[in-house]
Design a protein around this motif. Structure first.
Motif, PDB file in Angstrom:
ATOM      1  N   ALA A 292       0.942  -1.444   0.080  1.00 40.50           N
ATOM      2  CA  ALA A 292      -0.018  -0.139   0.210  1.00 40.50           C
ATOM      3  C   ALA A 292       0.664   0.962  -0.149  1.00 40.50           C
ATOM      4  O   ALA A 292       1.068   1.665  -0.543  1.00 40.50           O
ATOM      5  CB  ALA A 292      -0.788   0.432   1.051  1.00 40.50           C
TER       6      ALA A 292
ATOM      7  N   THR B 276       0.813   3.494  -3.296  1.00 39.83           N
ATOM      8  CA  THR B 276       0.719   5.529  -2.943  1.00 39.83           C
ATOM      9  C   THR B 276       1.735   6.422  -3.157  1.00 39.83           C
ATOM     10  O   THR B 276       1.977   7.126  -3.548  1.00 39.83           O
ATOM     11  CB  THR B 276       0.620   6.430  -0.618  1.00 39.83           C
TER      12      THR B 276
ATOM     13  N   GLN C  38      -5.308   5.934  -9.406  1.00 40.88           N
ATOM     14  CA  GLN C  38      -5.840   5.610  -7.826  1.00 40.88           C
ATOM     15  C   GLN C  38      -7.328   4.123  -7.809  1.00 40.88           C
ATOM     16  O   GLN C  38      -7.361   3.553  -7.037  1.00 40.88           O
ATOM     17  CB  GLN C  38      -6.559   7.098  -7.721  1.00 40.88           C
ATOM     18  N   THR C  39      -7.674   4.319  -8.726  1.00 41.93           N
ATOM     19  CA  THR C  39      -8.925   3.742  -8.816  1.00 41.93           C
ATOM     20  C   THR C  39      -8.783   2.530  -8.888  1.00 41.93           C
ATOM     21  O   THR C  39      -9.330   1.591  -8.627  1.00 41.93           O
ATOM     22  CB  THR C  39     -10.081   3.953 -10.276  1.00 41.93           C
TER      23      THR C  39
ATOM     24  N   ARG D 131      -6.974   0.973  -5.452  1.00 41.58           N
ATOM     25  CA  ARG D 131      -7.828   0.734  -4.985  1.00 41.58           C
ATOM     26  C   ARG D 131      -8.650  -1.052  -4.809  1.00 41.58           C
ATOM     27  O   ARG D 131      -8.219  -1.713  -4.471  1.00 41.58           O
ATOM     28  CB  ARG D 131      -8.599   1.788  -4.467  1.00 41.58           C
TER      29      ARG D 131
ATOM     30  N   ASP E   1      -7.417  -4.152  -2.629  1.00 36.47           N
ATOM     31  CA  ASP E   1      -9.143  -4.938  -2.102  1.00 36.47           C
ATOM     32  C   ASP E   1      -8.699  -6.078  -2.181  1.00 36.47           C
ATOM     33  O   ASP E   1      -9.413  -6.963  -1.053  1.00 36.47           O
ATOM     34  CB  ASP E   1     -10.098  -3.635  -2.650  1.00 36.47           C
TER      35      ASP E   1
END
Length: 199
Positions: free
Chosen positions: A15, A19, A86-87, A90, A94
């Motif tokens: 993560a 980022t 970003q989409t 994510r 997940d």
């Protein structure tokens, strides 16, 4: 109800890598799209397309335990690179947050825990983030732990037979053992640590 289950340290590190990549992509300006990068023959636009339209797709497949078709062309990427990254990132996270990292999956030479695929992804994100930051002249301090982790993993698995013409990786570049960690990471993955857009 909020999910308070602990995050695996490997997924937490991934993560952080995502980022960092997201921040570097967000800082790229439209006029930099056609500039060269340390990735041979790739422009900034092509590198970002690789990250968004290929890596994030393939890494999500890998996180499920399946084998991506690594050479498949990248998916189409829209104009808002930052939002698209970003989409899609994510969705990848997940996937990892619900994965059984100890589940055996196909690997080089047999089977290995799924977590090894997360290790690979950390190394790739760290390396390509250096590529993109260097190509666009971003004077920022990149997270050294990500590079150290990526180096440690890749030193275990990146064998000489995977390098050379027509292979996934170029030859390792010579570099001092005490060079900055991102320079050592770049050199290990076949980049010139001294590369600049004007070189």
């Amino acid at each position: 109800m909020t999910d308070t289950s602990p995050v695996d340290p490997t997924v937490d590190l991934l993560a952080r890598a995502i980022t960092q990549t997201s921040e570097v992509i967000a800082a790229v300006t439209p006029d930099q799209a056609d500039q060269p990068t340390p990735c041979e023959d790739w422009t900034v636009r092509e590198l970002v397309t690789h990250l968004i339209g290929q890596i994030l797709r393939d890494f999500r497949i890998a996180a499920r335990g399946d084998m991506p078709e690594w050479g498949a062309p990248p998916e189409q990427v829209g104009a808002d690179w930052s939002a698209e990254f970003q989409t899609r990132a994510r969705a990848l996270l997940d996937q990892w947050r619900t994965a059984d990292l100890e589940r055996p999956v196909p690997s080089l030479g047999g089977e290995a825990p799924l977590r090894g695929r997360a290790d690979q992804q950390i190394a790739e994100f760290a390396t390509h983030t250096w590529d993109l930051a260097r190509a666009t002249g971003q004077d920022r301090t990149l997270d050294p732990e990500l590079a150290e982790y990526g180096l440690a993993w890749s030193h275990r698995v990146l064998k000489p037979e995977f390098r050379g013409p027509g292979k996934a990786f170029g030859a390792e570049m010579p570099i001092a053992a005490d060079a900055p960690v991102y320079d050592r990471l770049a050199a290990w993955f076949g980049r010139d640590p001294a590369w600049t857009p004007s070189a």
